[in-house]
Design a protein around this motif. Sequence first.
Motif, PDB file in Angstrom:
ATOM      1  N   LEU A   4       0.836  -1.196   0.000  1.00  0.00           N
ATOM      2  CA  LEU A   4       0.000   0.000   0.000  1.00  0.00           C
ATOM      3  C   LEU A   4       0.873   1.250   0.000  1.00  0.00           C
ATOM      4  N   PHE A   5       0.299   2.354  -0.488  1.00  0.00           N
ATOM      5  CA  PHE A   5       0.918   3.672  -0.391  1.00  0.00           C
ATOM      6  C   PHE A   5      -0.039   4.602   0.348  1.00  0.00           C
ATOM      7  N   ALA A   6       0.524   5.507   1.156  1.00  0.00           N
ATOM      8  CA  ALA A   6      -0.281   6.503   1.862  1.00  0.00           C
ATOM      9  C   ALA A   6       0.173   7.899   1.449  1.00  0.00           C
ATOM     10  N   LEU A   7      -0.745   8.682   0.909  1.00  0.00           N
ATOM     11  CA  LEU A   7      -0.493  10.078   0.541  1.00  0.00           C
ATOM     12  C   LEU A   7      -1.235  10.929   1.566  1.00  0.00           C
ATOM     13  N   VAL A   8      -0.487  11.631   2.411  1.00  0.00           N
ATOM     14  CA  VAL A   8      -1.056  12.326   3.561  1.00  0.00           C
ATOM     15  C   VAL A   8      -0.971  13.833   3.371  1.00  0.00           C
ATOM     16  N   ILE A   9      -2.130  14.505   3.339  1.00  0.00           N
ATOM     17  CA  ILE A   9      -2.178  15.964   3.241  1.00  0.00           C
ATOM     18  C   ILE A   9      -2.314  16.524   4.650  1.00  0.00           C
ATOM     19  N   LEU A  10      -1.248  17.142   5.125  1.00  0.00           N
ATOM     20  CA  LEU A  10      -1.228  17.650   6.498  1.00  0.00           C
ATOM     21  C   LEU A  10      -2.036  18.940   6.615  1.00  0.00           C
ATOM     22  N   PRO A  11      -2.602  19.213   7.781  1.00  0.00           N
ATOM     23  CA  PRO A  11      -3.319  20.480   7.978  1.00  0.00           C
ATOM     24  C   PRO A  11      -2.338  21.636   8.129  1.00  0.00           C
ATOM     25  N   TYR A  12      -2.770  22.824   7.693  1.00  0.00           N
ATOM     26  CA  TYR A  12      -1.975  24.027   7.958  1.00  0.00           C
ATOM     27  C   TYR A  12      -2.417  24.567   9.312  1.00  0.00           C
ATOM     28  N   ILE A  13      -1.491  24.589  10.260  1.00  0.00           N
ATOM     29  CA  ILE A  13      -1.806  24.986  11.629  1.00  0.00           C
ATOM     30  C   ILE A  13      -1.047  26.253  11.984  1.00  0.00           C
ATOM     31  N   ARG A  14      -1.751  27.257  12.474  1.00  0.00           N
ATOM     32  CA  ARG A  14      -1.098  28.503  12.911  1.00  0.00           C
ATOM     33  C   ARG A  14      -0.508  28.252  14.305  1.00  0.00           C
ATOM     34  N   SER A  33       9.320  10.545   8.013  1.00  0.00           N
ATOM     35  CA  SER A  33       9.225  10.074   6.632  1.00  0.00           C
ATOM     36  C   SER A  33       9.701   8.631   6.497  1.00  0.00           C
ATOM     37  N   GLU A  34       8.864   7.797   5.925  1.00  0.00           N
ATOM     38  CA  GLU A  34       9.170   6.388   5.713  1.00  0.00           C
ATOM     39  C   GLU A  34       8.713   5.982   4.322  1.00  0.00           C
ATOM     40  N   ARG A  35       9.290   4.917   3.816  1.00  0.00           N
ATOM     41  CA  ARG A  35       8.922   4.477   2.468  1.00  0.00           C
ATOM     42  C   ARG A  35       7.426   4.174   2.392  1.00  0.00           C
ATOM     43  N   ARG A  36       6.889   4.401   1.224  1.00  0.00           N
ATOM     44  CA  ARG A  36       5.466   4.226   0.915  1.00  0.00           C
ATOM     45  C   ARG A  36       4.582   5.303   1.531  1.00  0.00           C
ATOM     46  N   VAL A  37       5.181   6.324   2.142  1.00  0.00           N
ATOM     47  CA  VAL A  37       4.406   7.430   2.714  1.00  0.00           C
ATOM     48  C   VAL A  37       4.912   8.746   2.136  1.00  0.00           C
ATOM     49  N   VAL A  38       3.999   9.574   1.635  1.00  0.00           N
ATOM     50  CA  VAL A  38       4.346  10.912   1.151  1.00  0.00           C
ATOM     51  C   VAL A  38       3.508  11.920   1.924  1.00  0.00           C
ATOM     52  N   PHE A  39       4.177  12.873   2.574  1.00  0.00           N
ATOM     53  CA  PHE A  39       3.491  13.943   3.289  1.00  0.00           C
ATOM     54  C   PHE A  39       3.459  15.194   2.411  1.00  0.00           C
ATOM     55  N   PHE A  40       2.321  15.883   2.418  1.00  0.00           N
ATOM     56  CA  PHE A  40       2.171  17.164   1.727  1.00  0.00           C
ATOM     57  C   PHE A  40       1.819  18.216   2.776  1.00  0.00           C
ATOM     58  N   ALA A  41       2.535  19.339   2.749  1.00  0.00           N
ATOM     59  CA  ALA A  41       2.311  20.395   3.742  1.00  0.00           C
ATOM     60  C   ALA A  41       2.397  21.745   3.063  1.00  0.00           C
ATOM     61  N   GLU A  42       1.877  22.764   3.738  1.00  0.00           N
ATOM     62  CA  GLU A  42       1.953  24.126   3.201  1.00  0.00           C
ATOM     63  C   GLU A  42       2.374  25.093   4.291  1.00  0.00           C
TER      64      GLU A  42
END
Length: 363
Positions: free
Chosen positions: A199-209, A227-236
């Motif tokens: 499996l792959f996990a694509l994780v969109i992180l929340p933008y937190i002030r 960060s680990e294999r098969r996991v991609v984090f997206f942040a802003e």
Amino acid sequence: MTVNTFGIPVMQPQVSGVPRLEYVTGTPLCPWRYRGHEKLYVPVDETEDAFRRFRGRLDDINVLVRSGHVVVVDGVEGSGKTSLIHRCVHDLRTRLATELGHPAEDPDDETGLWHPRPVVPGICVVDLSGDARKVAFDNKSQLHPLDTINQNIFKRVLGGVRERVSGDAGELDAMASDTQSSLVELYQRLRDFLDDRQLFALVILPYIRLGSKEMHGNFLLSYVTFSERRVVFFAETTEPDLMATMRLSLTFEEENLVTTLSIGPLKDKDSESFVNVWQGRPGLAQPHVIISPETVAGVSPEIHFQRVRWLQNSLFQLGEIVCRAGRLEISDHDVRALGEQRRNSPELIRRPRSRRGRGHDDR
């Protein structure tokens, strides 16, 4: 019924079971969730360059079997960071699906436009972009410590993965209830869980002030550590130089796990490009609101939309005005009237008039 061209089309489920097409605003494009949204992106405010950089950095998606990745998008509020993240998630999800042997959708097939996309086996998209308040604050609106925030996010990641697996959730439950292991260890166990099931996990992180640039930097650094294999984090982030500062804290190996994308302000011709793309988009067979490129160009010297969210929201609001008036076309008078109503708002930046003088043209 006249369609507001500048609303984001979304097929909403109804109690009756028959979905209904609605045109909304104030929400980012989300092509991994809705069919056709990928056709609504406009090459403005440097997003096309940022997207190409993302594709270049993750050109070989097989690398995700060997290592994880963190994608950070920086830009001012309202510049389209979340929409760009959703576009990157959609692109990566599509390429991973092909790699896993699931046929890609025909990009020219316009049947089912705006409907929710089906789940792709083997890929878990965990969208936490709207969960900032839930994960970061207690019931008294007090900000949690960073460790608690990251623990709350991890539990939601587990919940998102659990929705995509069946019959073997006991291991995920054990991770969720583990209060002794560190988050680094727990993400390693999640990695092994994903490995075992391919499996792959694509994780969109929340933008937190988080209150300070340093705290936000520490938050992002956490996910380089996790960060680990098969996991991609997206942040802003809204801090344009934060990643440059962060990189000083990264090892060479960690730096290779991070991709930074930047979005700038809208340029002079971007408003016209936006109007042309949205007026030429698919699914507009019925009467719809229009605005001529000449009208947009005519008001540009007076009113400059710095950010794409404000441009889209303003055009949507103007579309609602002309629909209520029984008209189809937004006039320059409509745009100037809205600008006058918002003359004290930072959403519309009025440009100073050029001065007449020797050696200068009055343009």
